[in-house]
Motif scaffolding. Structure first.
Motif, PDB file in Angstrom:
ATOM      1  N   ASP A  51       6.922   1.212  12.738  1.00 40.78           N
ATOM      2  CA  ASP A  51       6.741  -0.233  12.795  1.00 40.78           C
ATOM      3  C   ASP A  51       6.429  -0.778  11.396  1.00 40.78           C
ATOM      4  OD1 ASP A  51       6.013  -2.848  13.354  1.00 40.78           O
ATOM      5  OD2 ASP A  51       4.462  -2.338  14.816  1.00 40.78           O
ATOM      6  N   GLN A  52       5.495  -0.150  10.705  1.00 44.52           N
ATOM      7  CA  GLN A  52       5.128  -0.580   9.363  1.00 44.52           C
ATOM      8  C   GLN A  52       6.268  -0.370   8.371  1.00 44.52           C
ATOM      9  OE1 GLN A  52       2.090  -2.162   8.575  1.00 44.52           O
ATOM     10  NE2 GLN A  52       2.154  -2.238  10.807  1.00 44.52           N
ATOM     11  N   PHE A  53       6.980   0.730   8.536  1.00 45.81           N
ATOM     12  CA  PHE A  53       8.094   1.037   7.633  1.00 45.81           C
ATOM     13  C   PHE A  53       9.204   0.002   7.770  1.00 45.81           C
ATOM     14  CE2 PHE A  53      11.972   3.660   6.612  1.00 45.81           C
ATOM     15  CZ  PHE A  53      11.744   3.694   5.240  1.00 45.81           C
ATOM     16  N   ALA A  54       9.352  -0.556   8.968  1.00 41.60           N
ATOM     17  CA  ALA A  54      10.386  -1.572   9.188  1.00 41.60           C
ATOM     18  C   ALA A  54      10.234  -2.748   8.239  1.00 41.60           C
ATOM     19  CB  ALA A  54      10.339  -2.058  10.642  1.00 41.60           C
ATOM     20  N   GLU A  55       8.997  -3.066   7.850  1.00 44.92           N
ATOM     21  CA  GLU A  55       8.743  -4.198   6.967  1.00 44.92           C
ATOM     22  C   GLU A  55       8.611  -3.783   5.512  1.00 44.92           C
ATOM     23  OE1 GLU A  55       5.636  -6.745   8.242  1.00 44.92           O
ATOM     24  OE2 GLU A  55       6.163  -6.626  10.358  1.00 44.92           O
ATOM     25  N   ARG A  56       8.719  -2.496   5.241  1.00 39.04           N
ATOM     26  CA  ARG A  56       8.491  -2.015   3.880  1.00 39.04           C
ATOM     27  C   ARG A  56       9.580  -1.023   3.469  1.00 39.04           C
ATOM     28  NH1 ARG A  56       4.186  -3.077   6.781  1.00 39.04           N
ATOM     29  NH2 ARG A  56       2.500  -4.288   5.859  1.00 39.04           N
ATOM     30  N   TRP A  61      -1.538   0.607  -6.150  1.00 34.44           N
ATOM     31  CA  TRP A  61      -1.049   1.742  -5.350  1.00 34.44           C
ATOM     32  C   TRP A  61      -1.158   1.448  -3.859  1.00 34.44           C
ATOM     33  CZ3 TRP A  61      -4.109   4.564  -1.931  1.00 34.44           C
ATOM     34  CH2 TRP A  61      -3.474   5.656  -1.334  1.00 34.44           C
ATOM     35  N   ALA A  62      -2.312   0.961  -3.418  1.00 35.41           N
ATOM     36  CA  ALA A  62      -2.553   0.777  -1.989  1.00 35.41           C
ATOM     37  C   ALA A  62      -1.669  -0.307  -1.387  1.00 35.41           C
ATOM     38  CB  ALA A  62      -4.022   0.439  -1.746  1.00 35.41           C
ATOM     39  N   THR A  63      -1.396  -1.363  -2.141  1.00 32.33           N
ATOM     40  CA  THR A  63      -0.594  -2.450  -1.597  1.00 32.33           C
ATOM     41  C   THR A  63       0.883  -2.094  -1.494  1.00 32.33           C
ATOM     42  OG1 THR A  63      -0.537  -3.459  -3.812  1.00 32.33           O
ATOM     43  CG2 THR A  63      -2.145  -4.343  -2.240  1.00 32.33           C
ATOM     44  N   ARG A  64       1.289  -0.988  -2.064  1.00 37.59           N
ATOM     45  CA  ARG A  64       2.667  -0.527  -1.846  1.00 37.59           C
ATOM     46  C   ARG A  64       2.906  -0.266  -0.361  1.00 37.59           C
ATOM     47  NH1 ARG A  64       6.022   0.315  -5.918  1.00 37.59           N
ATOM     48  NH2 ARG A  64       5.273   0.907  -7.998  1.00 37.59           N
ATOM     49  N   SER A  65       1.875   0.189   0.335  1.00 38.38           N
ATOM     50  CA  SER A  65       2.003   0.453   1.761  1.00 38.38           C
ATOM     51  C   SER A  65       1.656  -0.755   2.612  1.00 38.38           C
ATOM     52  CB  SER A  65       1.094   1.629   2.162  1.00 38.38           C
ATOM     53  OG  SER A  65       1.562   2.836   1.610  1.00 38.38           O
ATOM     54  N   SER A  66       0.708  -1.575   2.149  1.00 39.79           N
ATOM     55  CA  SER A  66       0.246  -2.691   2.982  1.00 39.79           C
ATOM     56  C   SER A  66       1.121  -3.931   2.866  1.00 39.79           C
ATOM     57  CB  SER A  66      -1.197  -3.053   2.627  1.00 39.79           C
ATOM     58  OG  SER A  66      -1.271  -3.602   1.323  1.00 39.79           O
TER      59      SER A  66
END
Length: 309
Positions: A32-37, A212-217
């Motif tokens: 689900d998260q990967f769909a937006e990133r 670094w962290a916002t690459r995922s968020s």
């Protein structure tokens, strides 16, 4: 731990435990998260299908997750989402999810009465829950809450969330130390809401962690707009990051505030390094109002994955 690591770990776990409801759920969350990133609509459809199956089996958190898919064109209507979100807002699925539901109601008009963010409920939920504090900090920064709505300065909520790994709060704390108390260069809604001496090295550590962290968020385009399009245009921000990179022996150039290839290369080296070591060092120095909650043990990056797992 980063989205790439989460996808890898969850995929491996599903192969080992294909019938475990929680393993299947968290794998769907990662998709689900990967769909937006960087992912595709197939990831949204996979997540929705898994959420629906688990929701039908009675897994409460999956019912909530299914409700979040109303804006993904994956077969979940706004009406269906509303029924799940109201239960989430009432706390049926736990406090952290309640805070996320409050945020959703603040950003989306699910019930036809207009978007409405319940700041008081969100603030109350932040006491003893750093996930909720992170949501509250993000909503404040986005303009959904005002200083007069909060009993503490936003810096306290930001520090509480940052030391527990919230990416946006890490960025906010980094900006506090970049500009210092009283600066008018910091985002308008943050002015007067923090107390922090200018400290380029400490600022840089938090900004490196936040990058670094916002690459995922964040979605990749949002990440680019936030950093390259906005904050890395600031010489003060770049100089702070260069200062921290120099202290970490990753950068040998001038502290000139220019985000050029040598700084980019040093930043890439940081992202490939022991992220958690820097996090543990800098989080230990932060203080916040103790009424918010204790400082829980927490690791990020590869250190978030226990050895042998």
């Amino acid at each position: 731990m980063g989205l790439a690591s989460a996808l890898s770990v969850c995929g491996a776990a599903v192969e080992q435990f294909p019938d475990d409801a929680e393993v299947r759920f968290y794998h769907a969350v990662a998709r689900d998260q990967f769909a937006e990133r960087g992912g595709t609509q197939d990831d949204n459809l996979f997540a929705t299908e898994t959420y629906r199956a688990l929701a039908d089996d009675g897994l409460g958190v999956a019912q909530y997750a299914l409700g979040t898919m109303f804006d993904e064109s994956s077969g979940v209507s706004t009406g269906d989402a509303l029924s799940y979100m109201e239960r989430a807002r009432d706390g049926e699925f736990g406090q952290s999810i309640r805070c996320e539901a409050i945020r959703t109601f603040g950003q989306a008009d699910l019930d036809g009465n207009g978007a409405s963010y319940d700041v008081a409920a969100a603030e109350q939920a932040s006491r003893g829950n750093y996930v909720c504090a992170g949501y509250l900090t993000g909503m404040y920064w986005s303009g959904y809450a005002a200083a007069d709505d909060l009993p503490l300065r936003v810096a306290d909520y930001a520090r509480y969330a940052a030391v527990h790994g919230d990416p946006n709060s890490m960025a906010m704390v980094g900006l506090f130390y970049t500009y210092g108390t009283g600066s008018t260069d910091i985002d308008f809604q943050l002015q007067g809401q923090y107390e922090a001496r200018q400290d380029a090295q400490r600022a840089g550590y938090w900004l490196l962690l936040a990058y670094w962290a916002t690459r995922s968020s964040m979605r990749s385009d949002v990440h680019s707009d936030f950093w390259e399009g906005l904050h890395l245009q600031s010489a003060e921000v770049v100089e702070a990051m260069q200062t921290a990179l120099t202290a970490l022996d990753l950068y040998e150039g001038d502290l000139d505030g220019n985000f050029l290839p040598p700084t980019e290369q040093a930043l890439a080296a940081f992202e490939a390094s022991d992220i958690d070591a820097v996090f543990q060092m800098v989080r230990a120095k932060e203080k916040y109002d103790p009424s918010l909650g204790p400082r829980e043990p927490l690791r990020i990056g590869s250190a978030a994955i226990p050895a042998g797992d």
